[in-house]
Write an enzyme that holds these catalytic residues in place. Structure first.
Site, mmCIF file in Angstrom:
data_model
loop_
_atom_site.group_PDB
_atom_site.id
_atom_site.type_symbol
_atom_site.label_atom_id
_atom_site.label_comp_id
_atom_site.label_asym_id
_atom_site.label_seq_id
_atom_site.Cartn_x
_atom_site.Cartn_y
_atom_site.Cartn_z
ATOM 1 N N CYS A 1 -0.658 9.914 7.291
ATOM 2 C CA CYS A 1 0.521 9.433 8.025
ATOM 3 C C CYS A 1 0.291 9.553 9.531
ATOM 4 C CB CYS A 1 1.756 10.232 7.631
ATOM 5 S SG CYS A 1 2.170 10.042 5.893
ATOM 6 N N CYS B 1 0.829 -1.217 0.000
ATOM 7 C CA CYS B 1 0.000 0.000 0.000
ATOM 8 C C CYS B 1 0.857 1.259 0.000
ATOM 9 C CB CYS B 1 -0.901 0.033 1.232
ATOM 10 S SG CYS B 1 -2.058 -1.318 1.296
#
Ligand code: FES
Length: 276
Positions: free
Chosen positions: A105, A35
């Site tokens: 993130c 991913c």
């Protein structure tokens, strides 16, 4: 080229706490190399339930490395209960902010923390399993719902920026829209725990939404109305309308509005009436 803060660049160039804890008490693994982002977080917890050490290994971009590094700095020395309150926005704030397209993130860091704590508590992955929504990026329904609730997301594009879900083939777009629509009905989408620190944007949205959905209908029942004039820091300026205009009891009405906004948004808010 992304615009990163100096703190992001510092944590990217000199990441803190990189590595493995061989005898870790909890390990959280999220994402996958396929991913594009993956993070494994290791925590060591002392007898009092305090995280005495944290290390990470990650595969990803500058913001993934910086977010993972920031996360370990944030959780070291905290109790498990305190660590559970750390949100992805706390990680982004610690770094002085992240571009919205890179907020995933910080969400990855938060998810790794929850996985490591679940592992520490002996909860199996199966017991935490939530249906997979985005197969391209391995994002579950629970992860998407958490990102929407905690960050006040309202569009599919935002969900992609915060979780990566929907950023590949697009076959999960309909599911993401369904989740957004369902959570929107669970008034209010951006309701956050009382102790949660809000960004200015979140605060303004939540003030607006609380006035529209909860305060205005009550005033209108008695022939009154309200207009939000401005929000400056913790000062909320409103103007009363209809029969409330010039009412000798308007200070009582304002106190009631303040009480409601304190309850729904933040205990620090102060409501002021602006006479126009
Ligand atoms: S399944 Fe979500 S983008 Fe492909």
């Amino acid at each position: 080229m992304w615009e990163y803060t100096e703190k992001v660049m510092d944590h990217f160039r000199n990441p803190r706490n990189v590595g493995v804890i061989d005898d870790a008490d909890g390990v959280g693994e999220v994402g996958s190399m396929a991913c594009g982002d993956a993070l494994t977080l290791y925590i060591k917890v002392d007898q009092q339930g305090r995280i005495k050490d944290a290390k990470f290994q990650t595969f990803g971009c500058a913001s993934a490395i910086a977010s993972s590094s920031a996360l370990t700095e944030l959780i070291k020395g905290k109790t498990i209960e305190e660590a559970l309150k750390i949100t992805n926005q706390d990680i982004a704030d610690y770094l002085g902010g992240l571009p919205e397209q890179k907020m995933h993130c910080s969400v990855m860091g938060r998810e790794a923390l929850l996985a490591a704590i679940a592992n520490y508590k002996g909860q199996s992955r199966e017991s935490l399993a939530s249906p997979l929504v985005c197969e391209c990026f391995g994002v579950t329904q629970e992860e998407i719902e958490r990102a929407i609730r905690e960050n006040g997301l309202t569009t599919r594009e935002q969900v992609t920026h915060y979780t990566k879900a929907g950023g590949g083939c697009g076959s999960c777009h309909e599911r993401i829209e369904e989740i957004l629509a369902r959570l929107k009905k669970e008034v209010p989408v951006v309701a956050l725990p009382a102790q949660r620190r809000l960004t200015n944007l979140q605060k303004m949205r939540l003030v607006e939404e609380t006035i529209e959905r909860q305060i205005r209908p009550e005033l209108q029942k008695d022939g009154g109305d309200i207009e939000l004039v401005d929000v400056e820091g913790n000062r909320v300026m409103v103007s009363l309308r209809g029969v409330c205009t010039g009412c000798p009891s308007s200070n009582i009405t304002i106190k009631g509005i303040e009480q409601k906004l304190k309850e729904m948004v933040s205990q620090d808010l102060v409501v002021e009436e602006v006479r126009q």
